[in-house]
Motif scaffolding. Structure first.
Motif, PDB file in Angstrom:
ATOM      1  N   LYS A  46       0.824  -1.217   0.000  1.00  0.00           N
ATOM      2  CA  LYS A  46       0.000   0.000   0.000  1.00  0.00           C
ATOM      3  C   LYS A  46       0.857   1.266   0.000  1.00  0.00           C
ATOM      4  CE  LYS A  46      -2.088  -1.120   3.897  1.00  0.00           C
ATOM      5  NZ  LYS A  46      -1.378  -2.370   4.218  1.00  0.00           N
ATOM      6  N   SER A  47       1.808   1.339   0.931  1.00  0.00           N
ATOM      7  CA  SER A  47       2.624   2.559   1.032  1.00  0.00           C
ATOM      8  C   SER A  47       3.497   2.725  -0.207  1.00  0.00           C
ATOM      9  CB  SER A  47       3.489   2.532   2.295  1.00  0.00           C
ATOM     10  OG  SER A  47       2.660   2.501   3.431  1.00  0.00           O
ATOM     11  N   THR A  48       4.005   1.624  -0.728  1.00  0.00           N
ATOM     12  CA  THR A  48       4.820   1.688  -1.952  1.00  0.00           C
ATOM     13  C   THR A  48       3.968   2.196  -3.114  1.00  0.00           C
ATOM     14  OG1 THR A  48       6.075  -0.206  -1.130  1.00  0.00           O
ATOM     15  CG2 THR A  48       6.333   0.338  -3.467  1.00  0.00           C
ATOM     16  N   LEU A  49       2.740   1.702  -3.199  1.00  0.00           N
ATOM     17  CA  LEU A  49       1.874   2.096  -4.313  1.00  0.00           C
ATOM     18  C   LEU A  49       1.573   3.599  -4.283  1.00  0.00           C
ATOM     19  CD1 LEU A  49       0.170   1.286  -6.762  1.00  0.00           C
ATOM     20  CD2 LEU A  49      -1.715   0.774  -5.211  1.00  0.00           C
ATOM     21  N   ILE A  50       1.193   4.108  -3.134  1.00  0.00           N
ATOM     22  CA  ILE A  50       0.804   5.530  -3.113  1.00  0.00           C
ATOM     23  C   ILE A  50       2.001   6.455  -3.333  1.00  0.00           C
ATOM     24  CG2 ILE A  50      -1.340   5.263  -1.800  1.00  0.00           C
ATOM     25  CD1 ILE A  50       0.202   6.127   0.687  1.00  0.00           C
ATOM     26  N   GLN A  51       3.217   5.971  -3.071  1.00  0.00           N
ATOM     27  CA  GLN A  51       4.377   6.806  -3.395  1.00  0.00           C
ATOM     28  C   GLN A  51       4.623   6.869  -4.901  1.00  0.00           C
ATOM     29  OE1 GLN A  51       7.806   6.465  -0.551  1.00  0.00           O
ATOM     30  NE2 GLN A  51       6.458   4.932   0.356  1.00  0.00           N
ATOM     31  N   HIS A  52       3.982   5.954  -5.637  1.00  0.00           N
ATOM     32  CA  HIS A  52       4.000   6.066  -7.103  1.00  0.00           C
ATOM     33  C   HIS A  52       2.949   7.066  -7.587  1.00  0.00           C
ATOM     34  CE1 HIS A  52       6.371   2.383  -6.875  1.00  0.00           C
ATOM     35  NE2 HIS A  52       6.720   2.598  -8.127  1.00  0.00           N
ATOM     36  N   PHE A  53       1.927   7.310  -6.732  1.00  0.00           N
ATOM     37  CA  PHE A  53       0.871   8.245  -7.127  1.00  0.00           C
ATOM     38  C   PHE A  53       1.393   9.681  -7.147  1.00  0.00           C
ATOM     39  CE2 PHE A  53      -3.078   5.633  -5.504  1.00  0.00           C
ATOM     40  CZ  PHE A  53      -2.719   4.605  -6.351  1.00  0.00           C
ATOM     41  N   ASN A  54       2.413   9.961  -6.340  1.00  0.00           N
ATOM     42  CA  ASN A  54       2.858  11.356  -6.255  1.00  0.00           C
ATOM     43  C   ASN A  54       4.314  11.557  -6.697  1.00  0.00           C
ATOM     44  OD1 ASN A  54       4.429  10.584  -4.070  1.00  0.00           O
ATOM     45  ND2 ASN A  54       3.948  12.435  -2.898  1.00  0.00           N
ATOM     46  N   GLY A  55       4.869  10.609  -7.417  1.00  0.00           N
ATOM     47  CA  GLY A  55       6.199  10.813  -7.998  1.00  0.00           C
ATOM     48  C   GLY A  55       7.352  10.639  -7.024  1.00  0.00           C
ATOM     49  N   LEU A  56       7.059  10.171  -5.821  1.00  0.00           N
ATOM     50  CA  LEU A  56       8.138   9.960  -4.851  1.00  0.00           C
ATOM     51  C   LEU A  56       8.936   8.711  -5.222  1.00  0.00           C
ATOM     52  CD1 LEU A  56       8.770  11.753  -2.482  1.00  0.00           C
ATOM     53  CD2 LEU A  56       7.568  10.160  -1.005  1.00  0.00           C
ATOM     54  N   LEU A  57       8.252   7.718  -5.767  1.00  0.00           N
ATOM     55  CA  LEU A  57       8.937   6.544  -6.316  1.00  0.00           C
ATOM     56  C   LEU A  57       8.607   6.471  -7.805  1.00  0.00           C
ATOM     57  CD1 LEU A  57       8.228   3.798  -3.602  1.00  0.00           C
ATOM     58  CD2 LEU A  57      10.375   5.033  -3.975  1.00  0.00           C
ATOM     59  N   GLN A  82       3.252  18.178  -5.807  1.00  0.00           N
ATOM     60  CA  GLN A  82       2.345  19.265  -5.424  1.00  0.00           C
ATOM     61  C   GLN A  82       0.900  18.923  -5.816  1.00  0.00           C
ATOM     62  OE1 GLN A  82       1.122  22.112  -7.845  1.00  0.00           O
ATOM     63  NE2 GLN A  82      -0.295  22.366  -6.140  1.00  0.00           N
ATOM     64  N   LYS A  83       0.724  18.332  -6.983  1.00  0.00           N
ATOM     65  CA  LYS A  83      -0.626  18.008  -7.465  1.00  0.00           C
ATOM     66  C   LYS A  83      -1.267  16.877  -6.678  1.00  0.00           C
ATOM     67  CE  LYS A  83      -0.182  19.212 -12.365  1.00  0.00           C
ATOM     68  NZ  LYS A  83      -1.233  20.180 -12.634  1.00  0.00           N
ATOM     69  N   MET A  84      -0.443  15.917  -6.256  1.00  0.00           N
ATOM     70  CA  MET A  84      -0.959  14.745  -5.571  1.00  0.00           C
ATOM     71  C   MET A  84      -0.457  14.797  -4.127  1.00  0.00           C
ATOM     72  SD  MET A  84      -2.295  13.757  -8.322  1.00  0.00           S
ATOM     73  CE  MET A  84      -2.630  12.141  -8.918  1.00  0.00           C
ATOM     74  N   GLY A  85      -1.246  15.390  -3.254  1.00  0.00           N
ATOM     75  CA  GLY A  85      -0.798  15.622  -1.878  1.00  0.00           C
ATOM     76  C   GLY A  85      -0.796  14.332  -1.076  1.00  0.00           C
ATOM     77  N   LEU A  86       0.357  13.976  -0.552  1.00  0.00           N
ATOM     78  CA  LEU A  86       0.480  12.729   0.209  1.00  0.00           C
ATOM     79  C   LEU A  86       0.710  13.021   1.692  1.00  0.00           C
ATOM     80  CD1 LEU A  86       0.876   9.646   0.480  1.00  0.00           C
ATOM     81  CD2 LEU A  86       3.216   9.944  -0.313  1.00  0.00           C
ATOM     82  N   VAL A  87      -0.175  12.486   2.518  1.00  0.00           N
ATOM     83  CA  VAL A  87      -0.016  12.581   3.972  1.00  0.00           C
ATOM     84  C   VAL A  87       0.547  11.242   4.442  1.00  0.00           C
ATOM     85  CG1 VAL A  87      -1.179  12.943   6.176  1.00  0.00           C
ATOM     86  CG2 VAL A  87      -2.005  14.141   4.128  1.00  0.00           C
ATOM     87  N   PHE A  88       1.790  11.262   4.892  1.00  0.00           N
ATOM     88  CA  PHE A  88       2.449  10.026   5.332  1.00  0.00           C
ATOM     89  C   PHE A  88       1.808   9.482   6.598  1.00  0.00           C
ATOM     90  CE2 PHE A  88       5.743  12.059   2.825  1.00  0.00           C
ATOM     91  CZ  PHE A  88       6.228  10.992   2.093  1.00  0.00           C
ATOM     92  N   GLN A  89       2.165   8.244   6.910  1.00  0.00           N
ATOM     93  CA  GLN A  89       1.738   7.684   8.182  1.00  0.00           C
ATOM     94  C   GLN A  89       2.432   8.444   9.314  1.00  0.00           C
ATOM     95  OE1 GLN A  89       2.257   3.430   8.174  1.00  0.00           O
ATOM     96  NE2 GLN A  89       0.747   3.183   9.779  1.00  0.00           N
TER      97      GLN A  89
END
Ligand code: ADP
Ligand code: MG
Length: 285
Positions: A46-57, A82-89
């Protein structure tokens, strides 16, 4: 399409003996205005996937598109963030300014917003998360409760005015009041601002209530991507991967086992209450 992943696979530390494949052949797209729940057991990706949503990975294989532009090719990862705001755990661990204002202002300031614009955004974002601007702006983040700190961190991401808000287990470790405050705020944001939300959770009851669509991950693959009611009718498969169904669904399933005629894919407490009231009315008739 707001977000699209095409045949995405990701391996940590590829080419080393410690290589660990975390995502395999992921195809998913998310439209503007959706509320998506992302659920799966620990380690499912899950965490790996969402980091692909915002360009972090950046995927090891496959492509990610944000607003139809390929990340890393047609759109820079920094712009994607900036476009895909990610709130980390546990985002409260990243608060570091002296005041709540300073922390929420950090993002828009980095974007180069004017002081006036920053103030407008901070005020709006704090109000979105249910914190009164005047009473909170000058307080130290460290004087707040756990739930309040977390809401300040969420406000900091909202202040960047993202197109999508992605939250990695935003209620974990909070008491039930803290959880309810965050979840009701998310619901409100989705309804009033039509903000696109991706909520990562391992709590079925939480996502069942809020999301219109659920993506279930298992061992780096998408197992289901469907409406909640259709996914909960696969209770056996969910149990096999260590996920349950919502409490209400499991209650109704045991009623069915006892020969009662009730729906099997129910998961909202309010709907369940209606069905139970009807059952009683039928019995006394
Ligand atoms: P989840 O968020 O669903 O618990 P993760 O995305 O954190 O899952 O992890 C998926 C897999 O990738 C797990 O096997 C995990 O051990 C591995 N993993 C996660 N982060 C790293 C990392 N930084 N380095 C190496 N492996 C990692
Ligand atoms: Mg995780």
């Amino acid at each position: 399409m707001l977000l699209e992943l095409e045949d995405v696979s990701f391996t940590y530390m590829e080419g080393t003996p410690l290589a660990q494949t975390a995502l395999r052949d992921i195809n998913v797209s998310i439209q503007e205005g959706e509320f998506v729940g992302l659920i799966g057991p620990t380690g499912s990706g899950k965490s790996t996937l969402i980091q692909h949503f915002n360009g972090l990975l950046i995927p090891t294989r496959g492509k990610v598109f944000v607003e139809d532009k390929e990340v890393g090719v047609e759109i820079k990862p920094a712009e994607t963030r900036q476009k895909m705001g990610l709130v980390f755990q546990f985002p409260e661990n990243q608060l570091f300014e002296e005041s709540v204002f300073g922390d929420v202002a950090f993002g828009p300031r980095n974007l180069g917003c004017s002081e006036e614009e920053i103030e407008v955004r901070v005020k709006k974002s704090l109000e979105f998360v249910g914190l009164d601007y005047d009473s909170f702006k000058n307080r130290s983040p460290f004087s707040l409760s756990g739930g309040e700190m977390r809401r300040v961190a969420i406000a900091g991401v909202l202040a960047m005015e993202p197109k999508m808000l992605i939250l990695d287990e935003p209620t974990s470790g909070l008491d039930s009041q803290g959880r309810e405050e965050i979840l009701s705020r998310l619901e409100h944001l989705h309804h009033t601002e039509s903000l696109t939300i991706v909520l990562v959770s391992h709590d079925m009851d939480e996502v069942a209530h809020l999301a219109d669509r659920l993506i279930v991950l298992n061992e780096g693959r998408i197992l289901f991507d469907d409406e909640p009611r259709r996914i909960f009718s696969q209770a056996q498969k969910l149990r096999e991967i260590g996920l349950g169904v919502p409490h209400v669904t499991s209650l109704f399933m045991s009623l069915i086992d006892r020969g009662m005629k009730v729906p099997s894919s129910l998961f909202e407490v309010e709907q369940a209450a209606d069905v139970i009231v009807d059952m009683f009315e039928e019995m006394v008739r």
